[in-house]
Design a protein around this motif. Structure first.
Motif, PDB file in Angstrom:
ATOM      1  N   LEU A  55       0.835  -1.200   0.000  1.00 12.65           N
ATOM      2  CA  LEU A  55       0.000   0.000   0.000  1.00 12.65           C
ATOM      3  C   LEU A  55       0.869   1.250   0.000  1.00 12.65           C
ATOM      4  CD1 LEU A  55      -2.617  -1.086   2.724  1.00 12.65           C
ATOM      5  CD2 LEU A  55      -2.674  -1.518   0.245  1.00 12.65           C
ATOM      6  N   ASP A  56       0.527   2.206  -0.876  1.00 12.06           N
ATOM      7  CA  ASP A  56       1.356   3.392  -1.063  1.00 12.06           C
ATOM      8  C   ASP A  56       0.587   4.661  -0.731  1.00 12.06           C
ATOM      9  OD1 ASP A  56       3.997   4.419  -2.588  1.00 12.06           O
ATOM     10  OD2 ASP A  56       2.320   5.725  -3.099  1.00 12.06           O
ATOM     11  N   THR A  57       1.170   5.468   0.171  1.00 14.97           N
ATOM     12  CA  THR A  57       0.568   6.746   0.539  1.00 14.97           C
ATOM     13  C   THR A  57       1.674   7.789   0.702  1.00 14.97           C
ATOM     14  OG1 THR A  57      -0.924   7.875   2.093  1.00 14.97           O
ATOM     15  CG2 THR A  57       0.491   6.146   3.021  1.00 14.97           C
ATOM     16  N   SER A  58       1.316   8.979   1.204  1.00 14.06           N
ATOM     17  CA  SER A  58       2.285  10.041   1.465  1.00 14.06           C
ATOM     18  C   SER A  58       1.656  11.041   2.416  1.00 14.06           C
ATOM     19  CB  SER A  58       2.662  10.757   0.165  1.00 14.06           C
ATOM     20  OG  SER A  58       3.424  11.934   0.438  1.00 14.06           O
ATOM     21  N   ASP A  59       2.518  11.749   3.161  1.00 17.66           N
ATOM     22  CA  ASP A  59       1.975  12.760   4.080  1.00 17.66           C
ATOM     23  C   ASP A  59       1.370  13.959   3.351  1.00 17.66           C
ATOM     24  OD1 ASP A  59       4.318  14.021   3.240  1.00 17.66           O
ATOM     25  OD2 ASP A  59       5.190  14.215   5.251  1.00 17.66           O
ATOM     26  N   VAL A  60       1.696  14.124   2.058  1.00 24.94           N
ATOM     27  CA  VAL A  60       1.168  15.274   1.315  1.00 24.94           C
ATOM     28  C   VAL A  60      -0.172  14.981   0.633  1.00 24.94           C
ATOM     29  CG1 VAL A  60       2.221  14.944  -0.979  1.00 24.94           C
ATOM     30  CG2 VAL A  60       2.005  17.262  -0.033  1.00 24.94           C
ATOM     31  N   GLY A  89       8.762  14.916   2.514  1.00 23.86           N
ATOM     32  CA  GLY A  89       9.635  15.770   1.711  1.00 23.86           C
ATOM     33  C   GLY A  89       8.930  16.868   0.959  1.00 23.86           C
ATOM     34  N   VAL A  90       7.590  16.794   0.879  1.00 21.05           N
ATOM     35  CA  VAL A  90       6.841  17.886   0.240  1.00 21.05           C
ATOM     36  C   VAL A  90       5.917  18.479   1.300  1.00 21.05           C
ATOM     37  CG1 VAL A  90       5.314  18.575  -1.620  1.00 21.05           C
ATOM     38  CG2 VAL A  90       6.914  16.681  -1.978  1.00 21.05           C
ATOM     39  N   LYS A  91       6.234  19.677   1.741  1.00 23.57           N
ATOM     40  CA  LYS A  91       5.446  20.341   2.783  1.00 23.57           C
ATOM     41  C   LYS A  91       4.425  21.249   2.096  1.00 23.57           C
ATOM     42  CE  LYS A  91       6.099  22.944   7.053  1.00 23.57           C
ATOM     43  NZ  LYS A  91       7.008  23.795   7.822  1.00 23.57           N
ATOM     44  N   HIS A  92       3.180  21.158   2.537  1.00 19.06           N
ATOM     45  CA  HIS A  92       2.139  21.981   1.923  1.00 19.06           C
ATOM     46  C   HIS A  92       1.345  22.679   3.015  1.00 19.06           C
ATOM     47  CE1 HIS A  92      -0.650  23.570  -0.855  1.00 19.06           C
ATOM     48  NE2 HIS A  92      -1.635  22.738  -0.606  1.00 19.06           N
ATOM     49  N   ASP A  93       1.721  23.929   3.278  1.00 22.51           N
ATOM     50  CA  ASP A  93       0.975  24.771   4.221  1.00 22.51           C
ATOM     51  C   ASP A  93       0.552  26.038   3.489  1.00 22.51           C
ATOM     52  OD1 ASP A  93       1.362  22.988   6.297  1.00 22.51           O
ATOM     53  OD2 ASP A  93       3.238  23.907   6.929  1.00 22.51           O
ATOM     54  N   GLY A  94      -0.347  25.877   2.548  1.00 24.22           N
ATOM     55  CA  GLY A  94      -0.743  27.019   1.720  1.00 24.22           C
ATOM     56  C   GLY A  94       0.141  27.150   0.493  1.00 24.22           C
ATOM     57  N   SER A  95       1.435  26.953   0.671  1.00 26.85           N
ATOM     58  CA  SER A  95       2.348  26.916  -0.476  1.00 26.85           C
ATOM     59  C   SER A  95       3.171  25.624  -0.387  1.00 26.85           C
ATOM     60  CB  SER A  95       3.271  28.141  -0.467  1.00 26.85           C
ATOM     61  OG  SER A  95       4.065  28.132   0.696  1.00 26.85           O
ATOM     62  N   TRP A  96       3.825  25.287  -1.491  1.00 28.69           N
ATOM     63  CA  TRP A  96       4.577  24.037  -1.558  1.00 28.69           C
ATOM     64  C   TRP A  96       6.044  24.293  -1.243  1.00 28.69           C
ATOM     65  CZ3 TRP A  96       1.703  19.728  -2.463  1.00 28.69           C
ATOM     66  CH2 TRP A  96       0.432  19.899  -3.036  1.00 28.69           C
ATOM     67  N   GLU A  97       6.641  23.392  -0.475  1.00 29.84           N
ATOM     68  CA  GLU A  97       8.074  23.475  -0.205  1.00 29.84           C
ATOM     69  C   GLU A  97       8.643  22.061  -0.108  1.00 29.84           C
ATOM     70  OE1 GLU A  97      11.264  25.426   2.970  1.00 29.84           O
ATOM     71  OE2 GLU A  97       9.145  25.336   3.501  1.00 29.84           O
ATOM     72  N   VAL A  98       9.766  21.845  -0.786  1.00 31.74           N
ATOM     73  CA  VAL A  98      10.456  20.555  -0.692  1.00 31.74           C
ATOM     74  C   VAL A  98      11.494  20.664   0.410  1.00 31.74           C
ATOM     75  CG1 VAL A  98      11.910  18.897  -1.913  1.00 31.74           C
ATOM     76  CG2 VAL A  98      10.043  20.031  -3.122  1.00 31.74           C
ATOM     77  N   GLN A 126      11.807   9.414   0.356  1.00 24.59           N
ATOM     78  CA  GLN A 126      11.878  10.864   0.178  1.00 24.59           C
ATOM     79  C   GLN A 126      11.105  11.159  -1.098  1.00 24.59           C
ATOM     80  OE1 GLN A 126      15.796  12.666  -0.120  1.00 24.59           O
ATOM     81  NE2 GLN A 126      14.957  14.703   0.193  1.00 24.59           N
ATOM     82  N   HIS A 127       9.990  11.890  -0.950  1.00 27.03           N
ATOM     83  CA  HIS A 127       9.019  12.061  -2.041  1.00 27.03           C
ATOM     84  C   HIS A 127       9.599  12.908  -3.177  1.00 27.03           C
ATOM     85  CE1 HIS A 127       4.367  12.381  -2.676  1.00 27.03           C
ATOM     86  NE2 HIS A 127       4.994  12.100  -3.791  1.00 27.03           N
ATOM     87  N   ARG A 128      10.257  13.998  -2.812  1.00 22.66           N
ATOM     88  CA  ARG A 128      10.973  14.831  -3.764  1.00 22.66           C
ATOM     89  C   ARG A 128      12.289  15.234  -3.115  1.00 22.66           C
ATOM     90  NH1 ARG A 128       7.576  13.020  -6.541  1.00 22.66           N
ATOM     91  NH2 ARG A 128       6.318  14.031  -8.162  1.00 22.66           N
ATOM     92  N   ILE A 129      13.294  15.482  -3.944  1.00 20.69           N
ATOM     93  CA  ILE A 129      14.635  15.750  -3.434  1.00 20.69           C
ATOM     94  C   ILE A 129      14.813  17.243  -3.165  1.00 20.69           C
ATOM     95  CG2 ILE A 129      17.102  15.456  -3.870  1.00 20.69           C
ATOM     96  CD1 ILE A 129      15.483  12.782  -3.734  1.00 20.69           C
TER      97      ILE A 129
END
Length: 341
Positions: A55-60, A89-98, A126-129
């Protein structure tokens, strides 16, 4: 119910998974409105009973809500039956940040463990580098998390061949997640050979071209408001007109083989080798069953050659993503010597 799926070794570190996985993203995010939770838990249980245990998921995804959904689905003794993969690795709090700095890696892992309500994550990608942080630094923290028993195996997603090599020196990489399908074949040049040289497993996401090979060229008309696929280059009218030809030619071969277009497309990915595990996503049980059926589609060398001639690099118009989204093409990180903690 389909027969139980075969099991395969993913990478060379000891992880064993079902030969086909289940991408859970679309249940909660990006592909229209989140789907009803009871239906999705039922779908996940149906998949596990059929032998789809990877099973594949992500925090984003959600963000965060897809992991919470998986956590609920794994209650009542289900956790022991699955191989659970998530990503950071991909933070999304209104905007995106790796992000890939050590403090973030650790905080993200702790938060995912809590949402999933598990003691350990089987495969942590690590979702994105993060191109500001040397990959060796990110991997160093992941190695610590393995040593502490919080994760079992480490993966990277959308990483270049050179980034994979540098990461693998710090701690063995078990799997690389990448987009691989009949209309996304650029990874075959450098990344696939690098994985094979190093004994790293290959996890193919979007193996059905984000639904293009299941729904056909008119899928864009059926998409809900808010579905991110509406904005991807390959689905824009000027490119879609050309890409329809690819679908029609694959569809024609599928009819000759007595299977669906999606089964033929997925079978092509399965036939790339025992080190490749596709993770098609779905929110419908009948589609899940159809995807499992792709494992029964046998392709001859002639079939493979025909598909590959249909789906050459020049067959597809439009990039995979819109400009500005990080992929393996821009995943090089600074040298380790440049890092100042």
């Amino acid at each position: 119910m389909a027969a139980k799926l075969p099991r395969v070794k993913l990478g060379s570190q000891g992880l064993e998974v079902s030969a086909q996985g289940l991408g859970c993203m679309g249940m909660s995010a990006f592909y229209g409105q989140p789907k009803p939770e009871p239906d999705m838990i039922n779908l996940i249980h149906h998949a596990i009973n059929a032998g789809v245990t990877f099973l594949d998921t992500s925090d984003v995804y959600g963000p965060k809500t897809n992991e919470i959904l998986l956590g609920k689905a794994l209650k009542g003794g289900v956790r022991e039956k699955v191989e659970l993969a998530t990503k950071f690795g991909v933070k999304h709090d209104g905007s995106w940040e790796v992000k890939g700095d050590p403090a973030y890696v650790r905080a993200a892992c702790e938060a995912s463990l809590q949402r999933l309500d598990v003691d350990c994550i089987d495969l942590y990608y690590q979702h994105r580098i993060d191109t500001r942080v040397p990959i060796e630094i990110t991997m160093g923290e992941l190695k610590k998390l393995v040593e502490e028993g919080k994760i079992k195996y480490v993966g990277l997603s959308e990483a270049s061949a050179s980034t994979i090599r540098r990461a693998h020196v710090v701690h063995p990489i078990t799997a690389i997640q990448l987009e691989w399908s009949l209309w996304s074949r650029d990874v075959e040049q450098e990344i696939i050979p690098t994985c094979r040289e190093l004994g790293i497993g290959i996890v193919a996401y979007s193996p059905l071209g984000r639904g293009f090979f299941s729904s056909g060229s008119n899928m864009i008309e059926k998409l809900e408001d808010g579905d991110a696929r509406k904005y991807l280059p390959r689905f824009q009218p000027e490119n879609l007109k050309h890409n329809k030809i690819l679908y029609e030619r694959v569809n024609e071969l599928a009819r000759k083989k007595g299977c669906t277009t999606s089964q033929l497309s997925l079978a092509w990915v399965h036939h790339q080798g025992n080190d490749v595990v596709p993770i098609p996503g779905t929110t419908k049980i009948q589609n899940l069953e159809q995807n499992i059926g792709a494992l029964s589609v046998k392709l001859t060398p002639e079939d493979m050659a025909e598909l590959e001639s249909i789906a050459s690099a020049s067959s597809v118009k439009g990039d995979r993503y819109n400009a500005g989204l990080v992929t393996y093409l821009d995943s090089e990180t600074p040298p380790l010597s440049s890092w100042k903690a």
